[in-house]
Design an enzyme around this catalytic site. Structure first.
Site, PDB file in Angstrom:
ATOM      1  N   GLU A 226       0.877  -1.164   0.000  1.00 25.65           N
ATOM      2  CA  GLU A 226       0.000   0.000   0.000  1.00 25.65           C
ATOM      3  C   GLU A 226       0.920   1.220   0.000  1.00 25.65           C
ATOM      4  OE1 GLU A 226      -2.717   0.357   3.301  1.00 25.65           O
ATOM      5  OE2 GLU A 226      -3.504   2.232   2.503  1.00 25.65           O
TER       6      GLU A 226
ATOM      7  N   ARG B  38       5.576 -12.899   9.945  1.00 22.35           N
ATOM      8  CA  ARG B  38       6.173 -11.577   9.725  1.00 22.35           C
ATOM      9  C   ARG B  38       7.610 -11.562  10.193  1.00 22.35           C
ATOM     10  NH1 ARG B  38       2.685  -7.315   9.403  1.00 22.35           N
ATOM     11  NH2 ARG B  38       4.213  -5.799  10.089  1.00 22.35           N
TER      12      ARG B  38
ATOM     13  N   LYS C 142       4.823   0.844   9.128  1.00 22.39           N
ATOM     14  CA  LYS C 142       4.868   2.119   8.406  1.00 22.39           C
ATOM     15  C   LYS C 142       4.216   3.235   9.204  1.00 22.39           C
ATOM     16  CE  LYS C 142       3.165   0.191   4.744  1.00 22.39           C
ATOM     17  NZ  LYS C 142       2.580  -0.094   3.429  1.00 22.39           N
TER      18      LYS C 142
HETATM   19  P1  ATP Z   1       2.967  -1.996   7.878  1.00 16.81           P
HETATM   20  O1  ATP Z   1       2.417  -2.723   9.076  1.00 16.81           O
HETATM   21  O2  ATP Z   1       4.382  -1.628   8.004  1.00 16.81           O
HETATM   22  O3  ATP Z   1       2.112  -0.870   7.420  1.00 16.81           O
HETATM   23  P2  ATP Z   1       1.652  -3.501   5.930  1.00 16.81           P
HETATM   24  O4  ATP Z   1       1.442  -4.947   5.993  1.00 16.81           O
HETATM   25  O5  ATP Z   1       0.455  -2.715   6.257  1.00 16.81           O
HETATM   26  O6  ATP Z   1       2.925  -3.108   6.762  1.00 16.81           O
HETATM   27  P3  ATP Z   1       1.678  -3.364   3.110  1.00 16.81           P
HETATM   28  O7  ATP Z   1       2.156  -2.304   2.211  1.00 16.81           O
HETATM   29  O8  ATP Z   1       0.236  -3.676   3.136  1.00 16.81           O
HETATM   30  O9  ATP Z   1       2.191  -3.007   4.552  1.00 16.81           O
HETATM   31  O10 ATP Z   1       2.526  -4.683   2.911  1.00 16.81           O
HETATM   32  C1  ATP Z   1       2.807  -5.245   1.672  1.00 16.81           C
HETATM   33  C2  ATP Z   1       3.176  -6.683   1.911  1.00 16.81           C
HETATM   34  O11 ATP Z   1       4.313  -6.770   2.766  1.00 16.81           O
HETATM   35  C3  ATP Z   1       2.059  -7.462   2.577  1.00 16.81           C
HETATM   36  O12 ATP Z   1       1.828  -8.637   1.840  1.00 16.81           O
HETATM   37  C4  ATP Z   1       2.589  -7.763   3.944  1.00 16.81           C
HETATM   38  O13 ATP Z   1       2.154  -9.023   4.358  1.00 16.81           O
HETATM   39  C5  ATP Z   1       4.105  -7.720   3.759  1.00 16.81           C
HETATM   40  N1  ATP Z   1       4.753  -7.317   5.001  1.00 16.81           N
HETATM   41  C6  ATP Z   1       4.546  -6.188   5.702  1.00 16.81           C
HETATM   42  N2  ATP Z   1       5.270  -6.176   6.831  1.00 16.81           N
HETATM   43  C7  ATP Z   1       5.981  -7.328   6.851  1.00 16.81           C
HETATM   44  C8  ATP Z   1       6.908  -7.919   7.769  1.00 16.81           C
HETATM   45  N3  ATP Z   1       7.264  -7.310   8.893  1.00 16.81           N
HETATM   46  N4  ATP Z   1       7.426  -9.137   7.457  1.00 16.81           N
HETATM   47  C9  ATP Z   1       7.079  -9.751   6.327  1.00 16.81           C
HETATM   48  N5  ATP Z   1       6.218  -9.255   5.428  1.00 16.81           N
HETATM   49  C10 ATP Z   1       5.656  -8.062   5.684  1.00 16.81           C
HETATM   50 MG    MG Z   2      -1.301  -3.496   4.963  1.00 16.27          MG
END
Ligand code: ATP
Ligand code: MG
Length: 561
Positions: A34, A263, A273
């Protein structure tokens, strides 16, 4: 470890089985960020998994899509779209032609929503958000059905059309899937799939005044792109039933499968983020790419090589168990890569004048110094040497303990790549008592040769010629938080910021020519660590600013004892 066939995990096993059984011919994965922030080290794990699988199966035509999951107009920005692409490329992955934006599917999502309404699988709810929340129930208590749940299909259709047309205000109506208000899975209790939002979207502008929710949009995005294996983190496991429900009830061109993995969490930092944005907006750091940030752009500015991050992700592996990974493992990969790739240079961070009293004032010579003293394979360079040199202040001690092998009264030391020098005397500042100059004599004919008979020389120290040295600003970084799990800190992560995470050293002395190197230039400062010319503040030949990428050893391991 980097052998292709040794990369085994339960997801790769599933894909191998699907290929063997003929369920799929071509695996297609995606990475769906995102664009509401910069990528962090956690994302690197997800990127390396999905792009890695595509690369390993390239003979089967496999591919990995980069898809921006940009369905929420509120927090998304073009700056993030650009930075995410830059970071993925920097990590060494290539999506080729496969760049997609979920916002390009808005019309498709809308059609699917209309399809659900027409089939009695969705309805427009005009309760307030408070009413909807109150009727949601709890884990032990089923929810209550909305009074609008059984309204005529025509009525929902008409309202939904008017929501799209912008005739309905924010919060006045939502579209909900008709699933099961008594389900033990809260995500199945008639989830909201569309809401009214009069916001400008970074891609579609003011075209839309309704936006789909993640649980509805994501499976449709995957299906539309014919993703076979949709890999995401464990927190989405409870969303899988609604993912499958959407796929089952909407007109989809393919049936993707969602698989979850754990994760990545690192100690001493945060990977969210939303929280990283708080650090940026609160001015706690110097932007998303601050070298202390766990972002990929921060790692790049700090000097972390992308291959170290990839090796780290591979080493951590893919499992179903959430755990905390030691930051030291990432740092060790960085050291391992830099040890073989970074040329060695000399710099003095805390300069102390060393005078070779038996050398003429106008005498200068060039000494040939190894770029990599350990094996010499990186060649040599010539450095000027004269009567006055800069050495590191802590390489001299007036009262030295026995085990201190560097310079001290009565001692002998080698100038790395140069002469062996013997202590003569030193000058101290009358007021502060601080040593201001050390006087030595050099032993002729000792360059590149063992010490003469009877001379004990047990250490080599780094130095730069005082007449030729350039001034530099050196930025020494330490961990951003001094708490092992900042998220768990009593006062929240902002309360455990390490006050010493950035120390700026002005007036460092570096060897001639080093200040001309371009932004991003990386080398080892002998005996001090790895350093990288800052991509923002370093201006070749004008203002020299180096970041310490990492020390030569894990100093935290020592501190923790
Ligand atoms: P954040 O919690 O930092 O906002 P998010 O999951 O909301 O992370 P996205 O942009 O939606 O951020 O994530 C894109 C992809 O990255 C998703 O498929 C998510 O599962 C993966 N991802 C995010 N954080 C991690 C992590 N700490 N370890 C592994 N994969 C991750
Ligand atoms: Mg997300």
């Amino acid at each position: 470890m980097s052998e292709e066939n040794s990369k085994r995990d339960f997801i790769r096993d599933i894909i191998a089985e699907d290929l063997a059984s003929g369920k799929h011919e071509t695996p297609v994965t995606r990475f769906p960020p995102e664009p509401n922030g910069y990528l962090h080290i956690g994302h690197a794990k997800a990127i390396c998994l999905s792009f890695g699988i595509a690369q390993e199966n390239s003979t089967a035509g496999a591919r990995c899509h980069l898809r921006f999951d940009d369905t929420n107009p509120v927090k998304e920005e073009q700056e993030y779209v650009d930075s995410i692409q830059e970071d993925i490329k920097w990590l060494g992955w290539d999506w080729g032609e496969n760049l997609y934006f979920a916002s390009d599917y808005f019309e498709y999502f809308y059609d699917c929503a209309v399809h659900l309404i027409k089939n009695g699988k969705a309805f427009v709810d005009e309760q307030s958000s408070e009413e909807i929340r109150a009727a949601h129930g709890s884990v032990n208590k089923p929810g209550k059905e909305s009074p609008y749940r059984d309204r005529p299909i025509e009525e929902s259709l008409d309202l939904f059309v008017r929501m799209r047309a912008g005739e309905v205000k924010d919060g006045e109506a939502v579209l909900r899937a008709k699933v099961d208000m008594a389900s033990p899975n809260m995500h199945l209790r008639d989830p909201i799939i569309y809401r009214v939002l009069h916001e400008t979207h970074h891609n579609t502008g003011d075209q839309w005044s309704i936006y789909p929710m993640y649980d509805f949009a994501h499976p449709l995005e995957d299906a539309k792109e014919r993703i076979t294996h949709s890999l995401c983190t464990l927190e989405f496991e409870v969303h899988r039933p609604i993912y499958d429900w959407v796929i089952e009830h909407c007109p989809v061109p393919s049936k993707p499968r969602q698989i979850e993995f754990s994760r990545l969490s690192l100690n001493y930092t945060i990977v969210s983020k939303r929280k990283l944005l708080q650090l940026v907006e609160g001015g706690k750091v110097d932007g998303w790419d601050d070298p202390r940030m766990p972002t990929l752009s921060g790692a790049r500015r700090r000097g972390f090589p992308p291959e170290a991050i990839r090796a780290f992700c591979e080493d951590v592996g893919i499992t179903k168990f959430n755990g905390v990974t030691e930051m030291a493992r990432l740092e060790n990969e960085v050291r391992r890569v830099l040890n073989t790739t970074a040329p060695r240079r000399m710099a003095v961070l805390d300069p102390l004048k060393l005078v070779l009293v038996n050398m003429a004032e106008d005498h200068f010579e060039e000494v040939e110094v190894q770029n990599n003293p350990e094996d010499g394979s990186a060649g040599t360079r010539k450095l000027p040497l004269g009567r006055e040199l800069w050495i590191e202040r802590d390489d001299f001690m007036v009262e030295a303990p026995k085990k201190y092998f560097r310079l001290a009264p009565g001692r002998v030391v080698r100038l790395r790549g140069g002469y062996i020098v013997r202590y003569v005397d030193h000058v101290s500042d009358q007021e502060s008592g601080e040593v201001s100059e050390v006087h030595c004599e050099f032993l002729p004919d000792t360059i590149g040769k063992p010490p003469p008979e009877g001379v004990k020389c047990k250490a080599a120290i780094h130095w730069v010629s005082a007449a030729h040295a350039e001034d530099a600003e050196i930025r020494l970084y330490d961990r951003l938080f001094d708490h092992e799990s900042p998220d768990a800190a009593e006062g929240g992560f902002l309360s455990v910021l390490n006050p010493d995470s950035l120390r700026i050293v002005e007036g460092a002395k570096i060897e001639p020519g080093l200040g001309e190197e371009s932004k991003g230039y990386l080398c080892q400062f002998e005996r001090l660590g790895y350093f990288c010319a800052d991509s923002r503040y370093h201006d070749p030949g004008t203002k020299v600013v180096f970041n310490r990428t990492i020390g030569l050893r894990d100093s935290w391991a020592k501190k923790r004892g």
